[in-house]
Design a protein around this motif. Structure first.
Motif, PDB file in Angstrom:
ATOM      1  N   HIS A 121       0.858  -1.191   0.000  1.00 55.85           N
ATOM      2  CA  HIS A 121       0.000   0.000   0.000  1.00 55.85           C
ATOM      3  C   HIS A 121       0.892   1.238   0.000  1.00 55.85           C
ATOM      4  O   HIS A 121       1.775   1.361   0.848  1.00 55.85           O
ATOM      5  CB  HIS A 121      -0.890   0.044   1.242  1.00 55.85           C
ATOM      6  CG  HIS A 121      -1.835  -1.110   1.344  1.00 55.85           C
ATOM      7  ND1 HIS A 121      -3.059  -1.135   0.726  1.00 55.85           N
ATOM      8  CD2 HIS A 121      -1.713  -2.296   1.983  1.00 55.85           C
ATOM      9  CE1 HIS A 121      -3.657  -2.291   0.987  1.00 55.85           C
ATOM     10  NE2 HIS A 121      -2.848  -3.014   1.748  1.00 55.85           N
ATOM     11  N   ILE A 122       0.652   2.120  -0.935  1.00 56.21           N
ATOM     12  CA  ILE A 122       1.343   3.409  -0.921  1.00 56.21           C
ATOM     13  C   ILE A 122       0.268   4.489  -0.921  1.00 56.21           C
ATOM     14  O   ILE A 122      -0.546   4.582  -1.838  1.00 56.21           O
ATOM     15  CB  ILE A 122       2.292   3.584  -2.131  1.00 56.21           C
ATOM     16  CG1 ILE A 122       3.403   2.510  -2.082  1.00 56.21           C
ATOM     17  CG2 ILE A 122       2.918   4.989  -2.124  1.00 56.21           C
ATOM     18  CD1 ILE A 122       4.365   2.543  -3.262  1.00 56.21           C
ATOM     19  N   PHE A 123       0.245   5.259   0.173  1.00 60.44           N
ATOM     20  CA  PHE A 123      -0.743   6.310   0.336  1.00 60.44           C
ATOM     21  C   PHE A 123      -0.060   7.669   0.191  1.00 60.44           C
ATOM     22  O   PHE A 123       0.873   7.980   0.935  1.00 60.44           O
ATOM     23  CB  PHE A 123      -1.416   6.201   1.712  1.00 60.44           C
ATOM     24  CG  PHE A 123      -2.148   4.905   1.927  1.00 60.44           C
ATOM     25  CD1 PHE A 123      -2.981   4.384   0.947  1.00 60.44           C
ATOM     26  CD2 PHE A 123      -2.008   4.199   3.115  1.00 60.44           C
ATOM     27  CE1 PHE A 123      -3.668   3.193   1.142  1.00 60.44           C
ATOM     28  CE2 PHE A 123      -2.690   3.004   3.329  1.00 60.44           C
ATOM     29  CZ  PHE A 123      -3.526   2.497   2.337  1.00 60.44           C
ATOM     30  N   CYS A 124      -0.525   8.448  -0.753  1.00 58.74           N
ATOM     31  CA  CYS A 124       0.063   9.769  -1.015  1.00 58.74           C
ATOM     32  C   CYS A 124      -0.834  10.854  -0.433  1.00 58.74           C
ATOM     33  O   CYS A 124      -2.028  10.926  -0.760  1.00 58.74           O
ATOM     34  CB  CYS A 124       0.244   9.985  -2.516  1.00 58.74           C
ATOM     35  SG  CYS A 124       1.245   8.700  -3.296  1.00 58.74           S
ATOM     36  N   ILE A 125      -0.262  11.680   0.425  1.00 57.38           N
ATOM     37  CA  ILE A 125      -0.999  12.765   1.088  1.00 57.38           C
ATOM     38  C   ILE A 125      -0.760  14.045   0.292  1.00 57.38           C
ATOM     39  O   ILE A 125       0.371  14.530   0.222  1.00 57.38           O
ATOM     40  CB  ILE A 125      -0.525  12.959   2.551  1.00 57.38           C
ATOM     41  CG1 ILE A 125      -0.380  11.606   3.261  1.00 57.38           C
ATOM     42  CG2 ILE A 125      -1.445  13.898   3.320  1.00 57.38           C
ATOM     43  CD1 ILE A 125      -1.615  10.744   3.273  1.00 57.38           C
ATOM     44  N   ALA A 146      -3.763   4.488 -11.344  1.00 54.65           N
ATOM     45  CA  ALA A 146      -5.185   4.201 -11.095  1.00 54.65           C
ATOM     46  C   ALA A 146      -5.437   2.708 -10.907  1.00 54.65           C
ATOM     47  O   ALA A 146      -6.322   2.304 -10.158  1.00 54.65           O
ATOM     48  CB  ALA A 146      -6.037   4.750 -12.231  1.00 54.65           C
ATOM     49  N   LYS A 147      -4.644   1.883 -11.582  1.00 53.69           N
ATOM     50  CA  LYS A 147      -4.809   0.428 -11.459  1.00 53.69           C
ATOM     51  C   LYS A 147      -3.773  -0.149 -10.498  1.00 53.69           C
ATOM     52  O   LYS A 147      -2.661   0.350 -10.399  1.00 53.69           O
ATOM     53  CB  LYS A 147      -4.646  -0.229 -12.836  1.00 53.69           C
ATOM     54  CG  LYS A 147      -5.823   0.018 -13.771  1.00 53.69           C
ATOM     55  CD  LYS A 147      -5.611  -0.699 -15.088  1.00 53.69           C
ATOM     56  CE  LYS A 147      -6.763  -0.412 -16.048  1.00 53.69           C
ATOM     57  NZ  LYS A 147      -6.477  -0.928 -17.402  1.00 53.69           N
ATOM     58  N   THR A 148      -4.153  -1.230  -9.837  1.00 51.36           N
ATOM     59  CA  THR A 148      -3.245  -1.934  -8.927  1.00 51.36           C
ATOM     60  C   THR A 148      -2.062  -2.499  -9.714  1.00 51.36           C
ATOM     61  O   THR A 148      -2.236  -3.017 -10.815  1.00 51.36           O
ATOM     62  CB  THR A 148      -3.994  -3.076  -8.215  1.00 51.36           C
ATOM     63  OG1 THR A 148      -5.091  -2.507  -7.495  1.00 51.36           O
ATOM     64  CG2 THR A 148      -3.095  -3.823  -7.247  1.00 51.36           C
ATOM     65  N   ILE A 149      -0.877  -2.392  -9.140  1.00 53.78           N
ATOM     66  CA  ILE A 149       0.322  -2.951  -9.788  1.00 53.78           C
ATOM     67  C   ILE A 149       0.446  -4.403  -9.323  1.00 53.78           C
ATOM     68  O   ILE A 149       0.596  -4.663  -8.129  1.00 53.78           O
ATOM     69  CB  ILE A 149       1.582  -2.147  -9.381  1.00 53.78           C
ATOM     70  CG1 ILE A 149       1.423  -0.682  -9.794  1.00 53.78           C
ATOM     71  CG2 ILE A 149       2.836  -2.743 -10.022  1.00 53.78           C
ATOM     72  CD1 ILE A 149       2.272   0.275  -9.008  1.00 53.78           C
ATOM     73  N   ASP A 150       0.357  -5.310 -10.274  1.00 58.38           N
ATOM     74  CA  ASP A 150       0.375  -6.734  -9.938  1.00 58.38           C
ATOM     75  C   ASP A 150       1.412  -7.456 -10.802  1.00 58.38           C
ATOM     76  O   ASP A 150       1.182  -7.703 -11.986  1.00 58.38           O
ATOM     77  CB  ASP A 150      -1.032  -7.320 -10.158  1.00 58.38           C
ATOM     78  CG  ASP A 150      -1.174  -8.701  -9.531  1.00 58.38           C
ATOM     79  OD1 ASP A 150      -0.201  -9.182  -8.920  1.00 58.38           O
ATOM     80  OD2 ASP A 150      -2.260  -9.295  -9.671  1.00 58.38           O
ATOM     81  N   LYS A 151       2.555  -7.755 -10.203  1.00 56.29           N
ATOM     82  CA  LYS A 151       3.628  -8.471 -10.916  1.00 56.29           C
ATOM     83  C   LYS A 151       4.050  -9.678 -10.078  1.00 56.29           C
ATOM     84  O   LYS A 151       5.034  -9.617  -9.334  1.00 56.29           O
ATOM     85  CB  LYS A 151       4.821  -7.535 -11.150  1.00 56.29           C
ATOM     86  CG  LYS A 151       4.488  -6.346 -12.060  1.00 56.29           C
ATOM     87  CD  LYS A 151       5.673  -5.423 -12.212  1.00 56.29           C
ATOM     88  CE  LYS A 151       5.326  -4.237 -13.100  1.00 56.29           C
ATOM     89  NZ  LYS A 151       6.425  -3.251 -13.172  1.00 56.29           N
ATOM     90  N   PRO A 152       3.284 -10.783 -10.177  1.00 58.35           N
ATOM     91  CA  PRO A 152       3.531 -11.949  -9.322  1.00 58.35           C
ATOM     92  C   PRO A 152       4.954 -12.503  -9.416  1.00 58.35           C
ATOM     93  O   PRO A 152       5.522 -12.914  -8.403  1.00 58.35           O
ATOM     94  CB  PRO A 152       2.514 -12.986  -9.825  1.00 58.35           C
ATOM     95  CG  PRO A 152       1.532 -12.222 -10.636  1.00 58.35           C
ATOM     96  CD  PRO A 152       2.194 -10.991 -11.120  1.00 58.35           C
ATOM     97  N   TYR A 173       2.811  -6.618  -5.445  1.00 58.65           N
ATOM     98  CA  TYR A 173       1.380  -6.324  -5.516  1.00 58.65           C
ATOM     99  C   TYR A 173       1.190  -5.039  -4.729  1.00 58.65           C
ATOM    100  O   TYR A 173       1.417  -4.989  -3.525  1.00 58.65           O
ATOM    101  CB  TYR A 173       0.546  -7.447  -4.890  1.00 58.65           C
ATOM    102  CG  TYR A 173      -0.934  -7.191  -4.999  1.00 58.65           C
ATOM    103  CD1 TYR A 173      -1.657  -7.596  -6.126  1.00 58.65           C
ATOM    104  CD2 TYR A 173      -1.609  -6.511  -3.983  1.00 58.65           C
ATOM    105  CE1 TYR A 173      -3.015  -7.332  -6.241  1.00 58.65           C
ATOM    106  CE2 TYR A 173      -2.972  -6.244  -4.087  1.00 58.65           C
ATOM    107  CZ  TYR A 173      -3.664  -6.661  -5.212  1.00 58.65           C
ATOM    108  OH  TYR A 173      -5.015  -6.386  -5.330  1.00 58.65           O
ATOM    109  N   CYS A 174       0.825  -3.986  -5.413  1.00 59.43           N
ATOM    110  CA  CYS A 174       0.799  -2.673  -4.745  1.00 59.43           C
ATOM    111  C   CYS A 174      -0.364  -1.806  -5.220  1.00 59.43           C
ATOM    112  O   CYS A 174      -0.598  -1.659  -6.417  1.00 59.43           O
ATOM    113  CB  CYS A 174       2.126  -1.953  -5.004  1.00 59.43           C
ATOM    114  SG  CYS A 174       2.233  -0.353  -4.183  1.00 59.43           S
ATOM    115  N   GLU A 175      -1.059  -1.243  -4.245  1.00 60.47           N
ATOM    116  CA  GLU A 175      -2.107  -0.255  -4.539  1.00 60.47           C
ATOM    117  C   GLU A 175      -1.561   1.127  -4.187  1.00 60.47           C
ATOM    118  O   GLU A 175      -1.048   1.324  -3.082  1.00 60.47           O
ATOM    119  CB  GLU A 175      -3.344  -0.518  -3.683  1.00 60.47           C
ATOM    120  CG  GLU A 175      -4.162  -1.707  -4.124  1.00 60.47           C
ATOM    121  CD  GLU A 175      -5.438  -1.852  -3.289  1.00 60.47           C
ATOM    122  OE1 GLU A 175      -6.421  -2.316  -3.833  1.00 60.47           O
ATOM    123  OE2 GLU A 175      -5.406  -1.488  -2.097  1.00 60.47           O
TER     124      GLU A 175
END
Length: 204
Positions: free
Chosen positions: A60-64, A87-93, A98-100
């Motif tokens: 999870h990366i939250f930008c303030i 905008a889309k989840t990064i998913d590289k198994p 896996y990062c939002e």
């Protein structure tokens, strides 16, 4: 470092957010929160920090985001472009990634959420100084690293002086509901929604 479980990288635009979210580590004890901020408050630096966080395995990366610096071009377009990119989840198994990446906005700036610890307001502020002046009517606040260190944790400092995180979350929610209904583009904060996300991550 590969994928971690329930780790949140919180990227603010400066030391204010860094010290505030550091002070919340006690509130969300079962969560690994790492606050950080770019050396220069521009979109390019923020983008580099996000990429760094993705590569490090944060899920999870939250930008303030302070919206008072995104009112004009070219910052406005650069910011919209950055939001679209993530905008889309990064998913590289294969890479264990896996990062939002999510963005949480406040207008004018994060200090509005601090004021929400004490009371609600929807009045427009022509500049940050007027907002800080109002916050200082509730609690002493200085936008300096020395002051942040002296408080021994901003969140606890606000609560010791009569503020409440629950109240701040409620006020922030009210600001977003009013923004949606009236279409106003000032004096609102999405940080209440971020707090709910952090709470949900703790119980997952």
């Amino acid at each position: 470092m590969g994928k971690l479980r329930q780790t949140a990288l919180i990227l603010g635009e400066g030391p204010t957010e860094f010290f505030y979210f550091k002070s919340l580590c006690d509130v969300f004890k079962r969560l690994t929160i790492k606050p950080d901020y770019p050396k220069h408050t521009n979109i390019k630096e923020l983008e580099a920090k996000i990429a760094e966080g993705v590569a490090m395995g944060y899920n999870h990366i939250f930008c303030i985001i302070d919206m008072d610096t995104k009112d004009k071009e070219p910052e406005r377009s650069q910011y919209q472009k950055l939001k679209t990119k993530y905008a889309k989840t990064i998913d590289k198994p294969k890479k264990g990634i896996y990062c939002e990446v999510k963005f949480f906005e406040t207008h004018r700036c994060t200090e509005l959420f601090f004021l929400y610890y004490f009371r609600y307001t929807s009045r427009p502020y022509d500049d940050q100084e007027l907002l800080l002046k109002e916050l200082n009517q509730c609690v002493e606040f200085r936008k300096t690293i020395e002051f942040f260190i002296k408080t021994k944790g901003l969140h606890n400092y606000f609560e010791r002086n009569g503020g409440s995180l629950e109240k701040a979350m409620g006020n922030a929610k009210q600001s977003m509901e009013e923004k949606q209904k009236s279409g106003r583009d000032y004096t609102y904060s999405e940080l209440g929604r971020l707090m709910l996300e952090l709470k949900n991550m703790v119980v997952m």
